[in-house]
Design an enzyme around this catalytic site. Structure first.
Site, mmCIF file in Angstrom:
data_model
loop_
_atom_site.group_PDB
_atom_site.id
_atom_site.type_symbol
_atom_site.label_atom_id
_atom_site.label_comp_id
_atom_site.label_asym_id
_atom_site.label_seq_id
_atom_site.Cartn_x
_atom_site.Cartn_y
_atom_site.Cartn_z
ATOM 1 N N LYS A 17 4.988 -38.724 -45.729
ATOM 2 C CA LYS A 17 3.557 -39.478 -45.711
ATOM 3 C C LYS A 17 2.505 -39.279 -44.606
ATOM 4 O O LYS A 17 1.408 -38.885 -44.614
ATOM 5 C CB LYS A 17 3.761 -41.207 -45.802
ATOM 6 C CG LYS A 17 4.024 -41.528 -47.354
ATOM 7 C CD LYS A 17 4.050 -42.911 -47.364
ATOM 8 C CE LYS A 17 4.739 -43.356 -48.707
ATOM 9 N NZ LYS A 17 4.670 -44.907 -49.151
ATOM 10 N N ASP A 75 -1.358 -47.334 -50.743
ATOM 11 C CA ASP A 75 -0.104 -48.416 -50.614
ATOM 12 C C ASP A 75 -1.026 -49.463 -50.034
ATOM 13 O O ASP A 75 -0.718 -50.521 -50.319
ATOM 14 C CB ASP A 75 0.696 -47.717 -49.503
ATOM 15 C CG ASP A 75 1.625 -46.873 -50.252
ATOM 16 O OD1 ASP A 75 1.975 -47.323 -51.568
ATOM 17 O OD2 ASP A 75 2.330 -46.280 -49.507
#
Ligand code: NAP
Length: 483
Positions: free
Chosen positions: A278, A314
């Protein structure tokens, strides 16, 4: 074409596996005659429910046949005599023989690696003018997957390039997208004749493999590991129900620096990004949205006009879920609320960052205090010791640790006494859905939000970013129950 691999020891088993392969939707079967104890080829071929490719793989090429080359060739000739539709002949032992109606698949295998001279070998194989050149090599990493995919795409004649092992899965699933002549699949999990084979059932049902073509839009999830990802189940179902010619595959990636090459070679339209990439993917983007830039991490990639755009859904998802819960609980948003975030890993970092951006009063607690303190300092929020959680007097508690995740025992990172009626508790763990943390919170009157809600919300944002439309409400609601 989807070719089901049948590695059975008896003629009865072989015929029953072939019937099962046909039922599942395979187009043809590879009959591994080297697995048969007593190769009754005439009997099997006279009753074949599907076109058959006969292979007698010798030990020296990763198979089970230990007899002489004369006997091996004899078996292949016998297969042709009795109606085999295709025969597989190893390039390393290629000999011309009477194949009658059977078409030639010329094959090359390396169960260890992608050899340096593979492209040259494939070229030489083509010179023998088989119907199909088959190359199957173990992909040991992303660089190998890229080489195999390039070989498939650049093949000047009918070719099937197979990437063995987990790194090769995208090429197995999307074979037709890149011009593959056929892809091999196992009849059922556990009966694979080569590492990394997907089942016929998954290829046909989950990936709608029979309708993949060179127009199919390719999406996926990159991470390491990715085997557990539920993305393929969700997104492939949504694509199918919306009539979109798009597929979503698992792409195990061991080197995020290869992201641009991966996007280009596999012609990807969008990606989900998971652990451990990420942060590393940020370096590959042409542009990243404000949230991804702010936190320095992204879980979503969109490819538009050859450019790579990074997003972080997210954070959007976690904040959105908590905001809605706060409105339900207190009829106002999360501004000024005391929020305790448990953990100091990637997820806790994202949630804490998102909450702070919404002006919640965030406190971090982590088992390893120094790690929690470092994160709190980086984000400019409070930090408490693990044994002192109550001092944070939280109104919102988020579990960002991995405690409670299957196959662990039914455990919670905190004592149930932390929870109270005037509280919202969210778990980011989503397998299982009902964690001990959430059960304890609900039992003490807190409003509980599960990890599936966060997962689906972030997935919906990804879908919107990739396609410009949301997952339709009825499909979204179904998945909310199913996951
Ligand atoms: P991570 O970076 O590995 O961090 C794990 C955290 O858990 C660390 O803070 C670690 O503390 C803590 N921890 C581990 N075992 C513990 C224990 N026995 N007691 C107390 N703390 C413990 O993991 P991550 O990437 O942040 O992911 C965390 C969770 O989020 C995972 O369970 C994952 O399934 C979930 N997740 C959910 C979504 C969603 O959409 N719902 C998306 C992504 C991830 P130390 O620092 O002391 O080791």
């Amino acid at each position: 074409m989807i070719c089901a691999c049948v590695g059975a020891e008896t003629a009865e088993q072989a015929l029953s596996e072939m019937a099962e392969a046909r039922r599942q939707g395979a187009d043809l079967c590879e009959l591994r005659a080297d697995y048969l104890r007593d190769p009754e080829l005439p009997r099997i071929l006279s009753a074949k429910p599907l076109p058959v490719l006969v292979t007698v793989r010798p030990k020296w090429e990763g198979g089970r046949f230990e007899g002489s080359e004369t006997d091996r060739l004899g078996l292949l000739e016998d297969a042709c005599l009795h109606g085999a539709d295709y025969v597989d002949v190893e390039y390393r032992a290629y000999k011309d023989f009477s194949r009658r109606q059977a078409k030639l698949v010329l094959s090359y295998h390396d169960f260890e690696k992608v050899p340096d001279d593979l492209e040259r070998t494939a070229g030489k194989m083509g010179e023998l003018e088989p119907l199909v050149v088959k190359v199957a090599c173990r992909a040991r990493g992303t660089a190998d997957l890229l080489r195999l995919a390039r070989l498939q795409k650049g093949a000047p004649r009918p070719t099937a390039v197979i990437g063995m092992g987990e790194f090769g899965e995208p090429l197995r699933v999307l074979s037709r997208r890149y011009g593959g002549f056929l892809t091999y699949a196992s009849v059922r999990g556990g009966s694979e004749t080569a590492p990394g084979q997907v089942t016929v059932e998954d290829l046909v049902r989950l990936y709608q493999g029979k309708t993949i073509d060179d127009e199919t839009s390719a999406y996926g999830v990159i991470g390491d590991p990715v085997a557990h990802s539920r993305g393929p189940l969700l997104f492939n179902d949504v694509f199918k129900r919306l009539g979109m010619n798009a597929r979503y595959v698992r792409i195990r990636v061991d080197d995020a620096a290869l992201l641009r090459d991966l996007v280009e070679v596999l012609e990807l339209r969008g990606l989900s990004v998971t652990i451990p990439h990420k942060r590393a993917v940020m370096a590959a983007f042409d542009e990243a949205d404000e949230i991804a830039q702010g936190i320095g991490a992204a879980n979503t990639l969109v490819v538009r006009d050859g450019k790579l755009f990074g997003h972080n859904t997210d954070i959007l998802a976690a904040v959105e879920a908590l905001k809605e819960a706060a409105v339900r609980k207190w009829s106002h948003g999360i501004y000024g609320l005391r929020a305790l975030v448990l953990g100091a890993g990637g997820v806790s970092r994202a949630v804490a960052w998102g909450l702070k951006r919404e002006a919640a009063r965030v406190t971090i607690a982590n088992r390893t205090f120094e790690r929690g303190k470092a994160l709190a300092e980086e984000l400019g929020v409070e930090c408490v010791r693990w044994h002192d959680l109550l001092s944070a007097r939280p109104q919102i508690v988020v579990n960002g640790t991995s405690v409670g995740m299957a196959p662990q025992a039914d455990a919670s990172p905190v004592d149930a006494s932390l929870f109270g009626k005037d509280m919202v508790a969210m778990d980011t763990v989503y397998t299982p859905r009902e964690t001990r943390f959430l059960k304890d919170a609900a039992a003490r009157g807190a409003l509980a939000i599960d990890g599936v809600e966060m997962f689906l919300r972030q997935a919906n944002h990804q879908f919107k970013l990739w396609t410009g439309r949301a997952i339709p409400t009825e499909i979204y609601k179904e998945w909310m129950k199913k996951l």
